[in-house]
Each structure stands twice: as C-alpha cells, then as structure tokens.
Motif scaffolding. Structure first.
Motif, PDB file in Angstrom:
ATOM      1  N   ALA A  14       0.819  -1.217   0.000  1.00 54.22           N
ATOM      2  CA  ALA A  14       0.000   0.000   0.000  1.00 54.22           C
ATOM      3  C   ALA A  14       0.854   1.270   0.000  1.00 54.22           C
ATOM      4  CB  ALA A  14      -0.935  -0.001   1.213  1.00 54.22           C
ATOM      5  N   GLY A  15       2.182   1.117   0.018  1.00 52.30           N
ATOM      6  CA  GLY A  15       3.064   2.272  -0.066  1.00 52.30           C
ATOM      7  C   GLY A  15       3.563   2.821   1.254  1.00 52.30           C
ATOM      8  N   ALA A  16       3.344   2.107   2.353  1.00 58.89           N
ATOM      9  CA  ALA A  16       3.753   2.610   3.662  1.00 58.89           C
ATOM     10  C   ALA A  16       5.259   2.539   3.892  1.00 58.89           C
ATOM     11  CB  ALA A  16       3.030   1.841   4.777  1.00 58.89           C
ATOM     12  N   PHE A  17       5.951   1.639   3.181  1.00 55.89           N
ATOM     13  CA  PHE A  17       7.392   1.436   3.396  1.00 55.89           C
ATOM     14  C   PHE A  17       8.139   1.391   2.071  1.00 55.89           C
ATOM     15  CE2 PHE A  17       5.263  -0.869   6.929  1.00 55.89           C
ATOM     16  CZ  PHE A  17       5.635  -0.003   7.941  1.00 55.89           C
ATOM     17  N   ASP A  18       9.367   1.849   2.125  1.00 59.97           N
ATOM     18  CA  ASP A  18      10.269   1.736   0.983  1.00 59.97           C
ATOM     19  C   ASP A  18      11.091   0.459   1.077  1.00 59.97           C
ATOM     20  OD1 ASP A  18       9.587   4.398   0.048  1.00 59.97           O
ATOM     21  OD2 ASP A  18      10.797   5.133   1.719  1.00 59.97           O
ATOM     22  N   VAL A  19      11.318   0.006   2.307  1.00 66.18           N
ATOM     23  CA  VAL A  19      12.148  -1.166   2.584  1.00 66.18           C
ATOM     24  C   VAL A  19      11.458  -1.969   3.676  1.00 66.18           C
ATOM     25  CG1 VAL A  19      14.398  -1.972   3.432  1.00 66.18           C
ATOM     26  CG2 VAL A  19      14.272   0.115   2.058  1.00 66.18           C
ATOM     27  N   ILE A  20      11.369  -3.298   3.486  1.00 67.62           N
ATOM     28  CA  ILE A  20      10.936  -4.155   4.581  1.00 67.62           C
ATOM     29  C   ILE A  20      12.032  -5.175   4.846  1.00 67.62           C
ATOM     30  CG2 ILE A  20       8.470  -3.790   4.201  1.00 67.62           C
ATOM     31  CD1 ILE A  20       8.325  -6.629   2.990  1.00 67.62           C
ATOM     32  N   ILE A  21      12.205  -5.505   6.101  1.00 71.32           N
ATOM     33  CA  ILE A  21      13.253  -6.430   6.515  1.00 71.32           C
ATOM     34  C   ILE A  21      12.593  -7.648   7.140  1.00 71.32           C
ATOM     35  CG2 ILE A  21      15.339  -6.721   7.906  1.00 71.32           C
ATOM     36  CD1 ILE A  21      15.290  -3.603   8.236  1.00 71.32           C
ATOM     37  N   GLN A  22      13.077  -8.811   6.770  1.00 64.50           N
ATOM     38  CA  GLN A  22      12.659 -10.033   7.446  1.00 64.50           C
ATOM     39  C   GLN A  22      13.910 -10.746   7.944  1.00 64.50           C
ATOM     40  OE1 GLN A  22      11.339 -13.490   5.450  1.00 64.50           O
ATOM     41  NE2 GLN A  22      12.382 -13.026   3.539  1.00 64.50           N
ATOM     42  N   GLY A  23      13.776 -11.436   9.058  1.00 66.13           N
ATOM     43  CA  GLY A  23      14.870 -12.250   9.569  1.00 66.13           C
ATOM     44  C   GLY A  23      14.851 -13.607   8.900  1.00 66.13           C
ATOM     45  N   CYS A  24      15.999 -14.062   8.441  1.00 69.86           N
ATOM     46  CA  CYS A  24      16.121 -15.362   7.785  1.00 69.86           C
ATOM     47  C   CYS A  24      17.143 -16.221   8.521  1.00 69.86           C
ATOM     48  CB  CYS A  24      16.603 -15.200   6.344  1.00 69.86           C
ATOM     49  SG  CYS A  24      15.407 -14.476   5.225  1.00 69.86           S
ATOM     50  N   ASN A  25      16.986 -17.532   8.362  1.00 66.22           N
ATOM     51  CA  ASN A  25      18.036 -18.435   8.831  1.00 66.22           C
ATOM     52  C   ASN A  25      19.013 -18.658   7.677  1.00 66.22           C
ATOM     53  OD1 ASN A  25      17.241 -20.865   7.261  1.00 66.22           O
ATOM     54  ND2 ASN A  25      15.408 -20.766   8.539  1.00 66.22           N
ATOM     55  N   GLY A  61      24.594 -11.968   9.997  1.00 69.81           N
ATOM     56  CA  GLY A  61      24.930 -10.549  10.014  1.00 69.81           C
ATOM     57  C   GLY A  61      24.994  -9.919   8.634  1.00 69.81           C
ATOM     58  N   THR A  62      24.716 -10.693   7.598  1.00 65.06           N
ATOM     59  CA  THR A  62      24.684 -10.147   6.239  1.00 65.06           C
ATOM     60  C   THR A  62      23.233 -10.169   5.751  1.00 65.06           C
ATOM     61  OG1 THR A  62      24.992 -12.262   5.075  1.00 65.06           O
ATOM     62  CG2 THR A  62      26.995 -11.090   5.797  1.00 65.06           C
ATOM     63  N   PHE A  63      23.018  -9.707   4.548  1.00 67.39           N
ATOM     64  CA  PHE A  63      21.675  -9.778   3.976  1.00 67.39           C
ATOM     65  C   PHE A  63      21.741  -9.849   2.470  1.00 67.39           C
ATOM     66  CE2 PHE A  63      22.385  -5.154   4.228  1.00 67.39           C
ATOM     67  CZ  PHE A  63      21.999  -4.731   2.969  1.00 67.39           C
ATOM     68  N   ILE A  77      12.820  -5.705  -0.477  1.00 69.30           N
ATOM     69  CA  ILE A  77      12.782  -6.713   0.577  1.00 69.30           C
ATOM     70  C   ILE A  77      14.212  -7.054   0.955  1.00 69.30           C
ATOM     71  CG2 ILE A  77      12.180  -9.091   1.196  1.00 69.30           C
ATOM     72  CD1 ILE A  77       9.825  -8.882  -0.772  1.00 69.30           C
ATOM     73  N   VAL A  78      14.491  -6.987   2.251  1.00 65.24           N
ATOM     74  CA  VAL A  78      15.793  -7.357   2.788  1.00 65.24           C
ATOM     75  C   VAL A  78      15.643  -8.680   3.531  1.00 65.24           C
ATOM     76  CG1 VAL A  78      17.578  -6.751   4.482  1.00 65.24           C
ATOM     77  CG2 VAL A  78      16.602  -4.985   2.988  1.00 65.24           C
ATOM     78  N   ASN A  79      16.425  -9.676   3.129  1.00 69.54           N
ATOM     79  CA  ASN A  79      16.502 -10.953   3.829  1.00 69.54           C
ATOM     80  C   ASN A  79      17.709 -10.860   4.764  1.00 69.54           C
ATOM     81  OD1 ASN A  79      14.478 -12.114   2.086  1.00 69.54           O
ATOM     82  ND2 ASN A  79      16.061 -12.558   0.581  1.00 69.54           N
ATOM     83  N   GLY A  80      17.470 -10.549   6.028  1.00 65.69           N
ATOM     84  CA  GLY A  80      18.568 -10.402   6.987  1.00 65.69           C
ATOM     85  C   GLY A  80      18.874 -11.740   7.650  1.00 65.69           C
ATOM     86  N   TYR A  81      20.122 -12.165   7.589  1.00 64.78           N
ATOM     87  CA  TYR A  81      20.509 -13.455   8.176  1.00 64.78           C
ATOM     88  C   TYR A  81      20.780 -13.260   9.665  1.00 64.78           C
ATOM     89  CZ  TYR A  81      20.322 -14.700   3.388  1.00 64.78           C
ATOM     90  OH  TYR A  81      19.848 -14.885   2.115  1.00 64.78           O
ATOM     91  N   ALA A  97      24.211 -10.911  15.125  1.00 61.81           N
ATOM     92  CA  ALA A  97      23.840 -10.856  13.710  1.00 61.81           C
ATOM     93  C   ALA A  97      22.747  -9.819  13.484  1.00 61.81           C
ATOM     94  CB  ALA A  97      23.382 -12.237  13.231  1.00 61.81           C
ATOM     95  N   ILE A  98      21.774  -9.766  14.387  1.00 63.56           N
ATOM     96  CA  ILE A  98      20.707  -8.764  14.274  1.00 63.56           C
ATOM     97  C   ILE A  98      21.301  -7.359  14.308  1.00 63.56           C
ATOM     98  CG2 ILE A  98      18.696  -7.784  15.456  1.00 63.56           C
ATOM     99  CD1 ILE A  98      18.045 -10.734  16.334  1.00 63.56           C
ATOM    100  N   THR A  99      22.244  -7.141  15.210  1.00 64.01           N
ATOM    101  CA  THR A  99      22.899  -5.838  15.312  1.00 64.01           C
ATOM    102  C   THR A  99      23.552  -5.452  13.993  1.00 64.01           C
ATOM    103  OG1 THR A  99      23.306  -6.182  17.672  1.00 64.01           O
ATOM    104  CG2 THR A  99      24.679  -4.527  16.558  1.00 64.01           C
ATOM    105  N   VAL A 100      24.330  -6.357  13.438  1.00 65.72           N
ATOM    106  CA  VAL A 100      25.065  -6.053  12.209  1.00 65.72           C
ATOM    107  C   VAL A 100      24.110  -5.861  11.028  1.00 65.72           C
ATOM    108  CG1 VAL A 100      26.817  -6.886  10.596  1.00 65.72           C
ATOM    109  CG2 VAL A 100      27.143  -7.203  13.058  1.00 65.72           C
ATOM    110  N   VAL A 101      23.077  -6.682  10.936  1.00 70.30           N
ATOM    111  CA  VAL A 101      22.112  -6.521   9.846  1.00 70.30           C
ATOM    112  C   VAL A 101      21.493  -5.134   9.895  1.00 70.30           C
ATOM    113  CG1 VAL A 101      19.831  -7.232   9.001  1.00 70.30           C
ATOM    114  CG2 VAL A 101      21.586  -8.952   9.446  1.00 70.30           C
ATOM    115  N   PHE A 102      21.010  -4.724  11.065  1.00 72.05           N
ATOM    116  CA  PHE A 102      20.360  -3.412  11.146  1.00 72.05           C
ATOM    117  C   PHE A 102      21.359  -2.277  10.924  1.00 72.05           C
ATOM    118  CE2 PHE A 102      16.727  -5.747  12.654  1.00 72.05           C
ATOM    119  CZ  PHE A 102      15.670  -4.996  12.163  1.00 72.05           C
ATOM    120  N   ARG A 103      22.580  -2.450  11.347  1.00 74.97           N
ATOM    121  CA  ARG A 103      23.612  -1.433  11.091  1.00 74.97           C
ATOM    122  C   ARG A 103      23.824  -1.294   9.582  1.00 74.97           C
ATOM    123  NH1 ARG A 103      28.359  -2.987  14.350  1.00 74.97           N
ATOM    124  NH2 ARG A 103      27.000  -2.193  15.999  1.00 74.97           N
TER     125      ARG A 103
END
Length: 152
Positions: A14-25, A61-63, A77-81, A97-103
């Motif tokens: 619907a246009g609310a976000f330019d980027v969405i992040i999901q956590g992946c294994n 920590g990568t994506f 869409i960001v697939n954050g590991y 890893a979460i810290t590094v992905v968001f950084r």
C-alpha cells in the motif's frame, strides 16, 4: 521506533514502506512465518536467498535484497541473516547478527521508510526487549516501524 498493528506485506504494497526487513536463517528455507508469505508472494526474494550457500554460518549478520516493482507498488525486501537454523532448543536468534544486519540496513537504506516484524522474537525465540533495543540503537534517526502482525 514507531509501532503499528497490521500486515507488514500489505502495508508495504500500500506504499507505507520503501524497505521491509525479514529475519532469515542460513538454511535457505523460508518455510514458516512471514518468510513463507514473502516466498509465496515474492519468489524473487526467495531466489536471492537461494543464491547464497545453504548452511553457511558466515552469512550471519549479512543480507540479500531485491527490489519489488509490480502491480503499482515498489519497495525493497531485505533478507537479513539473523539466525543460523530454524531448529533447536533455546534462543535461535543471534543478537550480534541482528545488530550487524540493522547497522548495514541503515548504511545502505538510510533515509527511507523502513518496516519490519518483531525479527527474531517469534519462531527464533529471541527476547523482543533485547532486539528492540538493538533496532533502536542501530536505526537511530531513521523513519522505522515495527509492525505487529494482525491478520486482515
């Protein structure tokens, strides 16, 4: 951190976000939770995940990311590991890893509207209070929103 209740994917469409992040294994599965929905609706995000090596611990920590441009909506869409595996006892979320992905997300996508679910706090059994503090620190100064899932 802004917090809303809803469906992250529908909000992005619907246009609310330019980027969405999901956590992946690191196993290239996308078999449950929001990952499965993303895999089904946006197979190109799954293909980006599958271009990485299955079971490679160094992905933490990568994506990977993919730009979605169709049906009148555009976002990334960001697939954050953020966890190594989906199976096992105890906390599967990797806080480092979460810290590094968001950084890295801030470095690459800063200035854009960023949305994400409670990454690491659901199926990965992480502590949302710890993860939320990480996200707040790493995305300080950014327009970012946690979307607490509510089905439509």
């Amino acid at each position: 951190m802004n917090t809303v209740r809803g469906d992250l994917i529908e909000l992005a469409k619907a246009g609310a976000f330019d980027v969405i992040i999901q956590g992946c294994n690191c196993q290239c599965r996308m078999g449950r939770g929001i990952a499965l929905t993303i895999k089904q609706q946006f197979p190109e995000a799954y293909r980006a995940d599958c271009q990485t090596e299955v079971g490679d611990r160094t992905k933490l920590g990568t994506f990977t990311s993919v730009d979605i441009n169709r049906d009148g909506f555009n976002f990334t869409i960001v697939n954050g590991y953020t966890q190594f595996h989906w199976q096992g006892d105890g906390t599967l979320a990797d806080y480092d890893a979460i810290t590094v992905v968001f950084r890295q997300v801030k470095q690459q996508f800063g200035g854009r509207r960023i949305g994400y679910p409670k990454i690491g706090a659901g199926l990965a059994k992480g502590d949302w209070s710890i993860i939320a503090a990480i996200v707040e620190e790493e995305l300080a100064g950014e327009n970012h929103t946690c979307v607490e899932f509510v089905s439509q």
